[in-house]
Every structure is written in structure tokens, then in C-alpha cells.
Write a protein that holds these residues in place. Structure first.
Motif, PDB file in Angstrom:
ATOM      1  N   ALA A 184       0.867  -1.041  -0.079  1.00 23.02           N
ATOM      2  CA  ALA A 184      -0.077   0.058  -0.003  1.00 23.02           C
ATOM      3  C   ALA A 184       0.710   1.317  -0.125  1.00 23.02           C
ATOM      4  N   ALA A 185       1.983   1.166   0.688  1.00 22.10           N
ATOM      5  CA  ALA A 185       2.877   2.327   0.726  1.00 22.10           C
ATOM      6  C   ALA A 185       3.582   2.823  -0.639  1.00 22.10           C
ATOM      7  N   ARG A 186       3.986   1.532  -1.472  1.00 20.87           N
ATOM      8  CA  ARG A 186       4.681   1.807  -2.684  1.00 20.87           C
ATOM      9  C   ARG A 186       3.526   1.971  -3.402  1.00 20.87           C
ATOM     10  N   GLU A 187       2.318   1.573  -3.478  1.00 19.39           N
ATOM     11  CA  GLU A 187       1.235   1.987  -4.365  1.00 19.39           C
ATOM     12  C   GLU A 187       1.024   3.591  -4.186  1.00 19.39           C
ATOM     13  N   ARG A 188       0.936   3.937  -3.108  1.00 20.68           N
ATOM     14  CA  ARG A 188       0.745   5.390  -2.866  1.00 20.68           C
ATOM     15  C   ARG A 188       1.837   6.278  -3.476  1.00 20.68           C
ATOM     16  N   GLU A 189       3.070   6.014  -3.603  1.00 20.61           N
ATOM     17  CA  GLU A 189       3.890   6.653  -4.228  1.00 20.61           C
ATOM     18  C   GLU A 189       3.981   6.767  -5.703  1.00 20.61           C
ATOM     19  N   ASN A 190       4.076   5.226  -6.087  1.00 20.52           N
ATOM     20  CA  ASN A 190       4.473   5.001  -7.457  1.00 20.52           C
ATOM     21  C   ASN A 190       3.097   5.245  -8.428  1.00 20.52           C
ATOM     22  N   LEU A 191       1.999   5.006  -7.786  1.00 19.54           N
ATOM     23  CA  LEU A 191       0.495   5.226  -8.514  1.00 19.54           C
ATOM     24  C   LEU A 191      -0.102   6.441  -8.263  1.00 19.54           C
ATOM     25  N   TRP A 192      -0.770   6.597  -7.136  1.00 18.69           N
ATOM     26  CA  TRP A 192      -1.270   7.762  -6.757  1.00 18.69           C
ATOM     27  C   TRP A 192      -0.780   9.228  -6.646  1.00 18.69           C
ATOM     28  N   MET A 193       0.301   9.092  -6.666  1.00 18.38           N
ATOM     29  CA  MET A 193       0.984  10.534  -6.517  1.00 18.38           C
ATOM     30  C   MET A 193       1.436  10.834  -7.939  1.00 18.38           C
ATOM     31  N   LYS A 194       1.138   9.814  -8.995  1.00 12.89           N
ATOM     32  CA  LYS A 194       1.758  10.157 -10.502  1.00 12.89           C
ATOM     33  C   LYS A 194       0.757  10.104 -11.368  1.00 12.89           C
ATOM     34  N   VAL A 195      -0.471   9.463 -11.096  1.00 14.92           N
ATOM     35  CA  VAL A 195      -1.600   9.269 -12.097  1.00 14.92           C
ATOM     36  C   VAL A 195      -2.718  10.160 -12.200  1.00 14.92           C
ATOM     37  N   TRP A 196      -3.269  10.275 -13.427  1.00 15.25           N
ATOM     38  CA  TRP A 196      -4.434  11.132 -13.585  1.00 15.25           C
ATOM     39  C   TRP A 196      -5.556  10.469 -13.115  1.00 15.25           C
ATOM     40  N   GLN A 197      -6.308  11.159 -12.079  1.00 12.23           N
ATOM     41  CA  GLN A 197      -7.541  10.604 -11.580  1.00 12.23           C
ATOM     42  C   GLN A 197      -8.611  11.586 -11.529  1.00 12.23           C
ATOM     43  N   ILE A 198     -10.067  11.152 -11.449  1.00 11.70           N
ATOM     44  CA  ILE A 198     -11.075  12.137 -11.485  1.00 11.70           C
ATOM     45  C   ILE A 198     -11.168  12.528  -9.990  1.00 11.70           C
ATOM     46  N   ALA A 199     -11.383  13.755 -10.060  1.00 11.32           N
ATOM     47  CA  ALA A 199     -11.559  14.595  -8.740  1.00 11.32           C
ATOM     48  C   ALA A 199     -13.042  15.209  -8.774  1.00 11.32           C
ATOM     49  N   GLY A 200     -13.818  14.934  -9.596  1.00 13.58           N
ATOM     50  CA  GLY A 200     -15.592  15.575  -9.373  1.00 13.58           C
ATOM     51  C   GLY A 200     -15.731  15.712 -10.801  1.00 13.58           C
ATOM     52  N   ARG A 201     -17.196  16.298 -10.832  1.00 10.71           N
ATOM     53  CA  ARG A 201     -17.658  16.575 -11.903  1.00 10.71           C
ATOM     54  C   ARG A 201     -17.593  18.092 -12.390  1.00 10.71           C
ATOM     55  N   ALA A 202     -17.590  18.736 -13.240  1.00  5.91           N
ATOM     56  CA  ALA A 202     -17.458  20.060 -13.654  1.00  5.91           C
ATOM     57  C   ALA A 202     -18.621  20.702 -13.043  1.00  5.91           C
ATOM     58  N   GLU A 203     -19.970  19.909 -13.064  1.00  9.57           N
ATOM     59  CA  GLU A 203     -21.080  20.489 -12.686  1.00  9.57           C
ATOM     60  C   GLU A 203     -20.969  20.975 -11.229  1.00  9.57           C
ATOM     61  N   GLU A 204     -20.049  20.401 -10.621  1.00 11.36           N
ATOM     62  CA  GLU A 204     -19.986  20.617  -8.917  1.00 11.36           C
ATOM     63  C   GLU A 204     -19.373  22.163  -8.808  1.00 11.36           C
ATOM     64  N   ILE A 205     -18.653  22.595  -9.692  1.00  7.35           N
ATOM     65  CA  ILE A 205     -18.212  24.222  -9.546  1.00  7.35           C
ATOM     66  C   ILE A 205     -18.770  24.800 -10.835  1.00  7.35           C
ATOM     67  N   PRO A 206     -19.969  25.063 -10.988  1.00  5.63           N
ATOM     68  CA  PRO A 206     -20.236  25.670 -12.467  1.00  5.63           C
ATOM     69  C   PRO A 206     -19.939  27.149 -12.724  1.00  5.63           C
ATOM     70  N   SER A 207     -19.869  28.065 -11.841  1.00  2.00           N
ATOM     71  CA  SER A 207     -19.659  29.540 -11.919  1.00  2.00           C
ATOM     72  C   SER A 207     -18.335  29.781 -11.371  1.00  2.00           C
ATOM     73  N   PRO A 208     -17.973  30.879 -12.157  1.00  2.00           N
ATOM     74  CA  PRO A 208     -16.482  31.497 -11.664  1.00  2.00           C
ATOM     75  C   PRO A 208     -16.526  31.636 -10.221  1.00  2.00           C
ATOM     76  N   GLY A 209     -15.529  31.424  -9.443  1.00  2.00           N
ATOM     77  CA  GLY A 209     -15.475  31.446  -7.924  1.00  2.00           C
ATOM     78  C   GLY A 209     -15.822  30.249  -7.111  1.00  2.00           C
ATOM     79  N   ASP A 210     -16.615  29.134  -7.971  1.00  2.00           N
ATOM     80  CA  ASP A 210     -16.859  27.967  -7.318  1.00  2.00           C
ATOM     81  C   ASP A 210     -15.465  27.121  -7.054  1.00  2.00           C
ATOM     82  N   TRP A 211     -15.434  26.584  -5.903  1.00  2.00           N
ATOM     83  CA  TRP A 211     -14.320  25.885  -5.750  1.00  2.00           C
ATOM     84  C   TRP A 211     -14.794  24.646  -4.751  1.00  2.00           C
TER      85      TRP A 211
END
Length: 440
Positions: free
Chosen positions: A30-57
Motif C-alpha cells: 500500500a505504501a509503494r502504491e501510494r508513491e508509485n501510482l496515486w502521486m503520479k496518475v491522472w484521476q477523477i476529482a469530481g464533475r465540472a457541474e460541481e463548480i459551475p460558476s466563476p469563483g466556485d471551488w
């Protein structure tokens, strides 16, 4: 996918078919997976509709790493490390809307583009340049963020190749669905699961378990006719809609009319029209006589295309089979996508933030195409279930939710050294081979 290989013709010699169990139950892995995979790979962080307007975060976390995703005044979505450049104080929690970000510790202020705008005491600006760096170099630390198919993708590795390179030809295949026009409706839930995140990927990476876990679905598809295709680290399968036809039109019609609309909402408006159309092809004795070359499934697909087009959904880039046949994607590393014209189930599986490899977070969302005028009213916000509470899913997902922790309990056994895959599981084999490459 229409020309992809039947799984009976897939070359399994290219993959590892015995999967070591330590990737589900080892702290070291799990420790190696964190560094070799999760800190280096593209991953979904949500839908664009969650922050639809300027200033939404919103804040996105992976393990103890925290990032701010914000829509700027120019409508672009950007990502930043969630830490003030002064003394590292966390800037944001949850989600909101702001014209700028101000650190509560010493009131350093940053723009939506991450640039440092002002200090609490302007007289100190000269000392910053004297001891540290020019003000122009002290903005929030950026991370790579790109949007595709309505999803916000993020990569913690600032030197990673662009998302387009990571997705490769997957991008062109999925573009035709126009998922940027879809919204989450009905179910949009994040909750803890008592299993490793890869157990979820394995479960949704094969249809083999339908006959054991989802017996109610056996008659709705013929898994022996599953087709498989690999796209770099990603892969997909398609299972033809309905059981194999024996040429009995009446039986084919009964199969279609027996589709449970709660599981396949795309068909809700079409099934009554299909029933009516079928009746129009009966003779005076009630015998069903379809025109030469027109099967019941063909008629059903034509009606689906007509229905979606009439509502304003552009399906011109989709094939006839995509009107009924779901494609089942494993987008590496942690995304399951079940997609058909106008309808998708997405399951995003993340390691548990505390690093416990026996638990994970899964995010289940049902996406549908909805006319633009109705999207804001019908969009379902993300529901985060408190620890210890459970969201009641539709019966199919509920069956999986119950099954997966049972597998994790078995995988904890130290004498169980590896899993043995079969020819019914090419997506699982492909996924673990891709994982091997990243871990190496």
C-alpha cells in the motif's frame, strides 16, 4: 467496440493470471502504491457541474494530500495545493464560492488564478523579495487539471504527460457520447467500503459473477458473447443486449419488454412505443410478422435513437448497438464506467484517506443526458455518507456492496497467496498487468 474480439479469442498469455494477494492486504504494498501510482496518475476529482460558476471551488483529497479545484473568472478550472505559500496553512475546507482566497493565519490573499495578490502589511513585501522570492513567484502551487467528458481530472505529478496522452484513443471513443452534457441524477453518493479499492475494480471488471450474485440479470444478456478491447492501460468490454436470439421474434419481444426500467432508465419512455410498434406488425390472427431483415432488437434501437434525437440529444456519432449495448470500461486506475446512449453508471474507487488498505471510498453516480433547460433543476449534488452510515442502493448495486467486503475478509488470510483468474476475466487480468507496470 463493434469490431473488438470475443473473449474466446483473447490472448491471455500477455497477462499475469495469478494475482498476488499482498496487493490487497500488505502495508508495504500500500505504501509503494501510494508513491508509485496515486502521486503520479491522472484521476477523477469530481464533475465540472460541481463548480459551475466563476469563483466556485471544492477541495479534493487523496490520502493526506489536499488540493483546491476552482473555476476562474475566465471559466477555466484550475488546481492548487491546499496550502498558503507563507507558512503552509491549509487554505480551504469543503466547497464554496469566493472572489479570492485569503489565508486565515496571516491574511495573505491569492486570486482565483493562484497569484499572490496582497499581504496584510504591504510594508513587508520588500522583505519577502529580500529573503525569499519575488511576489510574482509566491502564488499557490499549481497542479495539473484538465476536464474531459464533464469530469475534472487531476494529477499530483506536476511533470506528468497531458491527460490526452494518458487517455489515448479512449478519448475519441468516449467523445461520441457527449458526456459533458450529462448530469448526475438520482444517485450521487460517496461512502466508505470495507474492502480494498482494487476489490471494487475487480468486481466491476467482469460479468462472471452475474450468475452467482445477480441471478435476476442472467436472462438480460449473454455473457458468452462478451467482446473485449484494450486501450493502453485502459480496457473495455461490451455484452450484447438480451440473450442470444434463436430466431423467435415473440421471445425477443418478451425479453425486451421484460427489461427492468429501474435498472435501465434509458428505456422508460421507449418501451411503451416499442410495444405499440410491435402490435402494428401483427396480422389479423395476432401473429407477429416483422419485415425481412428487421429483428426486434433493430426496431427497439431505432426507436431509442428517434426518442433521444427528438429530445435534442445528438447521437449521430453513436452506432446502432450503442443504443442498447452497454460498454463496460475500466479507466485506469480507479474508474468503472458503464455507458450507453444517454445513460451511465460511474463508480470511482479511492484508497481510504487514512491509508487502511482494508477500506476504501467509493463514489457512485448515475449520469443521464437531460435537456439543457432542465439540468440545473435535476442535478443531484454529491451526498457524503457519515462514517458508519449506509446509502440504500438499487438492488443490483446493493448486492455488490454486500459481496465485496466478504471477499476482502478472505483476502486477509495470510496463507492465501494469490488469486487465480479465468478466461471470463480479461478486464481484471488487463487491469492488474497495468498496475504491475506502474508499480515497477
Amino acid at each position: 467496440m463493434d469490431t473488438s474480439l470475443p473473449i474466446s479469442q483473447v490472448d491471455f498469455s500477455q497477462w499475469r493470471m495469478r494475482v498476488p494477494a499482498d496487493r490487497y492486504n500488505s502495508d508495504e504494498y500500500a505504501a509503494r502504491e501510494r508513491e508509485n501510482l496515486w502521486m503520479k496518475v491522472w484521476q477523477i476529482a469530481g464533475r465540472a457541474e460541481e463548480i459551475p460558476s466563476p469563483g466556485d471551488w471544492k477541495v479534493h483529497r487523496i490520502f493526506d494530500q489536499s488540493f483546491i479545484l476552482v473555476r476562474g473568472k475566465d471559466n477555466a478550472v484550475r488546481g492548487f495545493v491546499n496550502a498558503c505559500r507563507h507558512r503552509g496553512n491549509k487554505m480551504c475546507e469543503g466547497k464554496g464560492n469566493s472572489s479570492r482566497f485569503t489565508c486565515r493565519y496571516h491574511n495573505w490573499t491569492f486570486g482565483l488564478d493562484g497569484q499572490l495578490l496582497a499581504l496584510a502589511h504591504p510594508d513587508f513585501e520588500g522583505t519577502i523579495e529580500e529573503f525569499a522570492a519575488p511576489k510574482s513567484e509566491l502564488g499557490l502551487l499549481p497542479v495539473q487539471v484538465e476536464c474531459f467528458a464533464g469530469f475534472i481530472f487531476m494529477n499530483p505529478d506536476r511533470n506528468a504527460a497531458p491527460l490526452s496522452e494518458f487517455l489515448g484513443p479512449v478519448r475519441h471513443v468516449l467523445d461520441a457520447y457527449r458526456m459533458e452534457e450529462w448530469i448526475a441524477t438520482g444517485t450521487n453518493v460517496r461512502e466508505e467500503m470495507d474492502c480494498n479499492w482494487k476489490v471494487v475494480m475487480d468486481a466491476f471488471g467482469e460479468s462472471y459473477h452475474i450468475q452467482g450474485v445477480h441471478t435476476e440479470l442472467v436472462g438480460l444478456s449473454d455473457t458468452s458473447r462478451e467482446r473485449f478491447a484494450a486501450f493502453g492501460d485502459h480496457c473495455a468490454a461490451a455484452v450484447p443486449f438480451g440473450a442470444a436470439s434463436n430466431g423467435d421474434a415473440e421471445e425477443d419481444v418478451r425479453t425486451i419488454l421484460g427489461v427492468p426500467v429501474e435498472q435501465f432508465p434509458l428505456y422508460a419512455d421507449v418501451l411503451p412505443r416499442f410495444r405499440e410498434a410491435v402490435e402494428g406488425y401483427r396480422d389479423e390472427n395476432g401473429k407477429l410478422i416483422l419485415p425481412e431483415g428487421l429483428a426486434a432488437k433493430d426496431l427497439f434501437r431505432q426507436l431509442i435513437r428517434k426518442d433521444l434525437t427528438s429530445k435534442g440529444y445528438d447521437v449521430s456519432g453513436l452506432t446502432d448497438t450503442q443504443m442498447t449495448d452497454y460498454q463496460y470500461w475500466l479507466l485506469f486506475p480507479n474508474i468503472f464506467l458503464q455507458v450507453c446512449a444517454g445513460d451511465a453508471t460511474i463508480i470511482i474507487n479511492e484508497p481510504h484517506p487514512d491509508g487502511d488498505h482494508n477500506r476504501c471510498i467509493w463514489h457512485v453516480m448515475f449520469l443521464h443526458w437531460v435537456p439543457e433547460a432542465e439540468r440545473s433543476a435535476k442535478a443531484e449534488p454529491v451526498k457524503v455518507m457519515p462514517a458508519g452510515e449506509h446509502y440504500p442502493y438499487h438492488w443490483v448495486l446493493e448486492q455488490d456492496y454486500v459481496q465485496m467486503p466478504i471477499q476482502q475478509e478472505g483476502l486477509r488470510n495470510r496463507l492465501f497467496e494469490d488469486m487465480q483468474l479465468t478466461r471470463s476475466e480479461p478486464r481484471v487480468a488487463h487491469f492488474h498487468s497495468a498496475l504491475d507496470r506502474w508499480m515497477a
